[in-house]
Write a protein that holds these residues in place. Structure first.
Motif, PDB file in Angstrom:
ATOM      1  N   UNK A   1      30.093  36.226  43.011  1.00 17.12           N
ATOM      2  CA  UNK A   1      29.869  37.611  43.439  1.00 17.12           C
ATOM      3  C   UNK A   1      29.861  38.579  42.256  1.00 17.12           C
ATOM      4  N   UNK A   2      30.042  38.061  41.054  1.00 15.23           N
ATOM      5  CA  UNK A   2      30.142  38.945  39.871  1.00 15.23           C
ATOM      6  C   UNK A   2      29.021  39.980  39.798  1.00 15.23           C
TER       7      UNK A   2
ATOM      8  N   UNK B   1      37.174  40.334  30.008  1.00 17.54           N
ATOM      9  CA  UNK B   1      38.526  40.010  30.483  1.00 17.54           C
ATOM     10  C   UNK B   1      38.806  40.680  31.840  1.00 17.54           C
ATOM     11  N   UNK B   2      38.386  41.926  31.971  1.00 15.04           N
ATOM     12  CA  UNK B   2      38.589  42.638  33.241  1.00 15.04           C
ATOM     13  C   UNK B   2      37.753  42.003  34.353  1.00 15.04           C
ATOM     14  N   UNK B   3      36.510  41.623  34.022  1.00 15.46           N
ATOM     15  CA  UNK B   3      35.642  40.997  35.026  1.00 15.46           C
ATOM     16  C   UNK B   3      36.262  39.684  35.496  1.00 15.46           C
TER      17      UNK B   3
ATOM     18  N   UNK C   1      38.176  36.184  39.308  1.00 14.95           N
ATOM     19  CA  UNK C   1      38.791  34.850  39.293  1.00 14.95           C
ATOM     20  C   UNK C   1      40.079  34.915  40.108  1.00 14.95           C
ATOM     21  N   UNK C   2      39.945  34.656  41.392  1.00 10.87           N
ATOM     22  CA  UNK C   2      41.028  34.973  42.325  1.00 10.87           C
ATOM     23  C   UNK C   2      41.729  33.685  42.759  1.00 10.87           C
ATOM     24  N   UNK C   3      43.071  33.697  42.743  1.00 11.23           N
ATOM     25  CA  UNK C   3      43.784  32.473  43.158  1.00 11.23           C
ATOM     26  C   UNK C   3      44.074  32.439  44.659  1.00 11.23           C
ATOM     27  N   UNK C   4      43.903  33.583  45.352  1.00  9.64           N
ATOM     28  CA  UNK C   4      44.120  33.711  46.801  1.00  9.64           C
ATOM     29  C   UNK C   4      45.564  33.401  47.220  1.00  9.64           C
ATOM     30  N   UNK C   5      46.467  33.469  46.258  1.00 12.30           N
ATOM     31  CA  UNK C   5      47.889  33.376  46.575  1.00 12.30           C
ATOM     32  C   UNK C   5      48.555  34.654  46.042  1.00 12.30           C
ATOM     33  N   UNK C   6      48.533  34.763  44.722  1.00  9.41           N
ATOM     34  CA  UNK C   6      49.109  35.961  44.109  1.00  9.41           C
ATOM     35  C   UNK C   6      48.114  37.128  44.165  1.00  9.41           C
ATOM     36  N   UNK C   7      46.859  36.773  44.174  1.00  7.40           N
ATOM     37  CA  UNK C   7      45.790  37.776  44.152  1.00  7.40           C
ATOM     38  C   UNK C   7      44.760  37.396  45.224  1.00  7.40           C
ATOM     39  N   UNK C   8      44.588  38.258  46.216  1.00  8.65           N
ATOM     40  CA  UNK C   8      43.627  38.001  47.299  1.00  8.65           C
ATOM     41  C   UNK C   8      42.573  39.100  47.256  1.00  8.65           C
ATOM     42  N   UNK C   9      41.308  38.717  47.304  1.00  8.46           N
ATOM     43  CA  UNK C   9      40.243  39.731  47.268  1.00  8.46           C
ATOM     44  C   UNK C   9      39.199  39.438  48.341  1.00  8.46           C
ATOM     45  N   UNK C  10      38.840  40.494  49.080  1.00  3.00           N
ATOM     46  CA  UNK C  10      37.808  40.396  50.112  1.00  3.00           C
ATOM     47  C   UNK C  10      36.633  41.275  49.708  1.00  3.00           C
ATOM     48  N   UNK C  11      35.425  40.861  50.088  1.00  3.20           N
ATOM     49  CA  UNK C  11      34.262  41.721  49.917  1.00  3.20           C
ATOM     50  C   UNK C  11      33.627  41.953  51.278  1.00  3.20           C
TER      51      UNK C  11
END
Ligand SMILES: CC(C)(COP(=O)(O)OP(=O)(O)OC[C@H]1O[C@@H](n2cnc3c(N)ncnc32)[C@H](O)[C@@H]1OP(=O)(O)O)[C@@H](O)C(=O)NCCC(=O)NCCS
Length: 174
Positions: free
Chosen positions: A29-30, A59-61, A66-76
Motif C-alpha cells: 500500500x506504500x 525510515x518513516x515510510x 511495516x506493521x507487526x499487527x501486535x504492537x502496531x496495528x494499521x487499517x486503511x
C-alpha cells in the motif's frame, strides 16, 4: 503467530451511498498511501502530524508501512475510484505501554464528514479489545472538532483533559 488483525477486512457504506473496504494495511500500500497524503489538505496534515508533513524519509515510510499487527496495528480505507481502488483514509494504534495504545486517524478531505472516521474508530476498538487492550489514548488539537466528535460518539467511556495546546483523550475498552 500471525495476528488476526493482519488479515482484517470489513465492508462499510458511507453517507454518499458508496461502499468502502476497511482492511489491514499491507506493505504494497506504500504508493497508495503516498498518493493519499498528496491529496490531503494542509489543514488535515497539520491536524494529523501536528505540523505540515508531505515528505517522508525512507525510515518513516518503513515505520508507517511495516506493521507487526501486535504492537502496531494499521487499517486503511479503500474506495473504488475511476475503476480502481484508492486509499482514502486510515487509522492506526501503537501500543505505548501494556494495555494502552495511542490512536491516530486521517481521512482524505473529500471523504470527510461521511462516517469514515466513525467506522475506523469502531474497527480499531474491536481489534484493540480483541487484543486485550484496556485503553486507547490520543492527543488532539483543541480546534479539531471532527476528531473530538469521533471519540465522543464512539460510545466508549471517555476521559478528556484539556490544555490550551492539546486535548488528551482516554477511551476505556474494558
Ligand atoms: C478527524 C477525522 C479522522 C474524522 O473523520 P471523518 O470521516 O471526517 O468523521 P465522521 O464523518 O466519521 O464524523 C464523525 C462525527 O464527527 C462530527 N463531525 C464530522 N466533521 C465535523 C466537523 N468538521 N465539525 C464538527 N463536527 C464534525 C459529526 O457529528 C460526526 O458524527 P455524525 O456522523 O453522527 O453526525 C477526519 O476529519 C480527518 O482526517 N481530519 C484530518 C486529520 C486529523 O484531524 N486527524 C486526527 C489526528 S488524531
Amino acid at each position: 503467530m500471525i495476528s488476526q488483525a493482519a488479515t482484517y477486512s470489513a465492508i462499510e457504506s458511507i453517507r454518499d451511498g458508496r461502499r468502502v473496504e476497511i482492511r489491514a494495511l499491507r506493505p504494497d500500500d506504500r504508493d497508495a498511501l503516498r498518493i493519499a497524503v498528496g491529496r490531503a489538505s494542509t489543514q488535515s496534515l497539520y491536524r494529523r502530524f501536528f505540523g505540515v508533513k508531505r515528505h517522508f524519509s525512507e525510515q518513516e515510510i518503513e515505520f508507517f508501512t511495516n506493521i507487526d499487527f501486535v504492537r502496531h496495528v494499521a487499517l486503511v480505507v479503500v474506495a473504488e475510484e475511476g475503476g480502481g481502488p484508492a486509499v482514502i483514509g486510515g487509522a492506526r494504534y501503537i501500543v505505548v505501554q501494556p494495555g494502552t495504545a495511542e490512536v491516530a486517524f486521517a481521512v482524505v478531505d473529500q471523504y470527510q464528514g461521511q462516517g469514515v472516521g466513525k467506522a475506523l474508530m469502531r474497527h480499531l476498538a474491536t481489534i484493540g479489545r480483541g487484543a486485550g487492550l484496556k485503553e486507547l489514548i490520543a492527543e488532539v488539537l483543541p480546534e479539531n472538532m471532527a476528531m473530538l466528535k469521533v471519540f465522543e460518539k464512539s460510545g466508549l467511556p471517555l476521559h478528556m483533559e484539556r490544555t490550551p495546546q492539546v486535548v488528551h483523550i482516554s477511551l476505556r475498552l474494558s
